[in-house]
Design an enzyme around this catalytic site. Structure first.
Site, PDB file in Angstrom:
ATOM      1  N   ASP A   1      -7.004   4.459  -4.776  1.00  0.00           N
ATOM      2  CA  ASP A   1      -7.532   4.045  -3.017  1.00  0.00           C
ATOM      3  C   ASP A   1      -7.907   5.421  -2.558  1.00  0.00           C
ATOM      4  O   ASP A   1      -8.990   5.858  -3.834  1.00  0.00           O
ATOM      5  CB  ASP A   1      -6.119   3.642  -2.136  1.00  0.00           C
ATOM      6  CG  ASP A   1      -7.606   3.281  -0.962  1.00  0.00           C
ATOM      7  OD1 ASP A   1      -7.674   1.885  -0.463  1.00  0.00           O
ATOM      8  OD2 ASP A   1      -7.492   3.861  -0.051  1.00  0.00           O
TER       9      ASP A   1
ATOM     10  N   LYS B   1       0.998  -1.205  -0.109  1.00  0.00           N
ATOM     11  CA  LYS B   1       0.033  -0.119   0.141  1.00  0.00           C
ATOM     12  C   LYS B   1       0.983   1.100   0.024  1.00  0.00           C
ATOM     13  O   LYS B   1       2.831   1.035   0.718  1.00  0.00           O
ATOM     14  CB  LYS B   1      -0.852  -0.031   1.400  1.00  0.00           C
ATOM     15  CG  LYS B   1      -2.515   0.752   0.980  1.00  0.00           C
ATOM     16  CD  LYS B   1      -3.322   0.194   0.795  1.00  0.00           C
ATOM     17  CE  LYS B   1      -4.475   0.939   0.205  1.00  0.00           C
ATOM     18  NZ  LYS B   1      -5.259  -0.115  -0.142  1.00  0.00           N
TER      19      LYS B   1
HETATM   20  N1  GLU Z   1      -7.264   0.130  -2.962  1.00  0.00           N
HETATM   21  C1  GLU Z   1      -8.357  -1.137  -3.346  1.00  0.00           C
HETATM   22  C2  GLU Z   1      -8.356  -2.407  -1.704  1.00  0.00           C
HETATM   23  O1  GLU Z   1      -8.205  -1.440  -0.877  1.00  0.00           O
HETATM   24  C3  GLU Z   1      -7.068  -1.501  -4.499  1.00  0.00           C
HETATM   25  C4  GLU Z   1      -5.697  -1.826  -4.700  1.00  0.00           C
HETATM   26  C5  GLU Z   1      -5.714  -2.290  -5.792  1.00  0.00           C
HETATM   27  O2  GLU Z   1      -6.668  -2.529  -6.924  1.00  0.00           O
HETATM   28  O3  GLU Z   1      -4.356  -2.698  -5.790  1.00  0.00           O
HETATM   29  O4  GLU Z   1      -8.328  -2.694  -2.241  1.00  0.00           O
END
Ligand code: GLU
Length: 452
Positions: A171, A131
């Site tokens: 996100d 992340k």
């Molecule tokens: N931010 C999204 C999550 O919390 C998607 C992350 C992504 O597609 O890599 O899962």
């Protein structure tokens, strides 16, 4: 939390995580939740204890923090802090979004990265967990300002990412516009068109169909499975969603398409109640096109709609509640109000939106099903993995095909959680099912790959 006699004391491990990561309460909360049902699992698997799987899991593989300077439209210089945490790569390249929000700290990104490890494992796809984010507030910024910020951020981030290494996506605060600017700069600096280095791209240039809708649609598909377990359907149910961003909007869209009436949603300015059912086109116009506040809905829509400044939507009675805004947005009082209002299904569209106390209220209530985000909101990252697959094969799938695969993935995650919970004496407990199933998949891969 139970204590394990085979060599890992889970309470002690939580305390060690707290001591080693001071000032990161959300990360501690996420670790506590995952570890809670693992005592008996470790007793069955002394090999995990011997290999110190848990001790390794709670320590990110790598963390990068860097300065992002940028110039606003008036010529003033700003300095932001950005970071990217590669939490675990046992199952594939680090995968997870970037969050732009003034509240972002390393603790936030570590909690999100940790959750992502287990969420991604549950999808059954080849993606590790990571992340990133920055304490940048895109609200009220012009497109040019957002572009300059994204370009400055990527000027450092590019050396840490790549299709086989770490694949960021969106996100909160990061959507198609930001991914476009980030990808453009990545392409320019690296001199390659490595489409699989970022997901959430535009569908005309390497992005997957359904990626925009995937988290919200997937959430509703998951709810459909929860209801099916009780021989019930979405048709005719009342739903309340929090948030009015990407996840909420597409959760509303799918819930409406399946016959539900969505009577409430919210944004950072307050809660909207429309007993006639929300006018989603108007919400899209206000939030996606105008990037404004929800309050304007009431005047434009007329009818019975009302808006309460500064409120959350959890006092609006409903059968299905979908918290899709942000972490810890729904507390014990909200949970009690929902139960009193007749809620029967709660499924998280955001990451960890319910506090520990709120989760306990739902789990103690008779007849309420509760699903944690790492299971119910995994549709977004699943379609990101489909995007990586398409980019690697220079192929493109249709909307229908992608949507079918998303539905199948959500069904499989639901079944995995249900079955795993039942096998571990937690019948009907999606939290235990999700955490144990996610853990087992990652732990087995880590064990097979040795001490790395
Ligand atoms: N931010 C999204 C999550 O919390 C998607 C992350 C992504 O597609 O890599 O899962």
């Amino acid at each position: 939390m139970s204590t394990n006699t085979a060599g890992t004391d889970l309470d002690e491990l939580v305390r060690a995580v707290e001591d080693r990561n001071p000032g990161e309460p959300e990360f501690h909360q996420a670790v506590r939740e995952v570890l809670a049902p693992l005592g008996p699992v470790l007793e069955r698997h002394p090999e995990y204890v011997k290999a110190r799987i848990l001790e390794r899991l709670v320590e990110p593989e790598r963390q990068v923090i860097f300065r992002v300077p940028w110039v606003d439209d008036g010529g003033d210089v700003h300095v932001q802090r950005a970071m990217r945490v590669g939490f675990n790569s046992a199952l594939g390249p680090y995968k997870g979004g970037m969050r732009f929000n003034p509240d972002v700290t390393l603790g936030t990104i570590k909690f999100l990265g940790f959750e992502q490890v287990f969420k991604n494992a549950l999808t059954g796809l080849a993606i590790g967990g990571g992340k990133g984010g920055a304490d940048f507030d895109p609200k009220g910024r012009s497109d040019d300002e957002v572009m300059r910020f994204c370009q400055s951020l990527m000027t450092e981030l590019y050396r840490h990412i790549g299709p086989d290494q770490d694949v960021p996506a969106g996100d909160a605060g990061v959507a198609a516009r930001e991914i476009g600017f980030l990808f453009g700069q990545y392409k320019r600096i690296t001199g390659t068109y490595a489409a699989g280095a970022l997901t959430g791209k535009g569908t005309g240039w390497g992005g997957a169909q359904v990626r925009t809708e995937a988290t919200g649609y997937g959430l509703v598909y998951f709810v459909r499975e929860m209801l099916a377990g009780r021989y019930e359907e979405l048709d005719g149910r009342t739903v309340v969603v929090s948030g009015a961003g990407n996840v909420s909007i597409y959760a509303i869209e799918k819930a409406q398409a399946l016959g539900a009436t969505v009577v409430g949603c919210s944004d950072s300015s307050g809660a909207l109640h429309d007993p006639d059912g929300l006018d989603l086109d108007l919400i899209k116009q206000l939030k996606l096109t105008e990037r404004g506040h929800l309050g304007a809905y009431v005047e434009r829509r007329g009818g019975e709609a009302s808006f309460e400044e500064g409120a959350t939507p959890w006092r609006i009675p409903c059968e299905i509640a979908l918290p899709c805004a942000t972490q810890n947005e729904l507390d014990e009082k909200d949970a009690k109000a929902l139960v009193k209002g007749g809620v029967r299904v709660v499924a998280e569209g955001a990451n960890m939106p319910c506090t520990d106390e709120a989760v306990a209220v739902f789990q103690d209530a008779e007849d309420v099903l509760y699903a944690p985000g790492k299971a119910s909101n995994a549709g977004g990252v699943a379609v990101s993995a489909f995007e990586m697959e398409q980019n690697a094969s220079r192929n493109g799938w249709t909307f229908e095909n992608t949507d079918e695969r998303l539905q199948a993935t959500m069904k499989q995650i639901h079944e995995t959680c249900r079955r795993t919970a039942a096998e571990h004496d937690h019948e009907g407990d999606y939290v235990a099912g999700a955490n144990i199933a996610g853990f087992l998949r990652v732990a087995d891969a880590m064990l097979a790959q040795g001490v790395v």
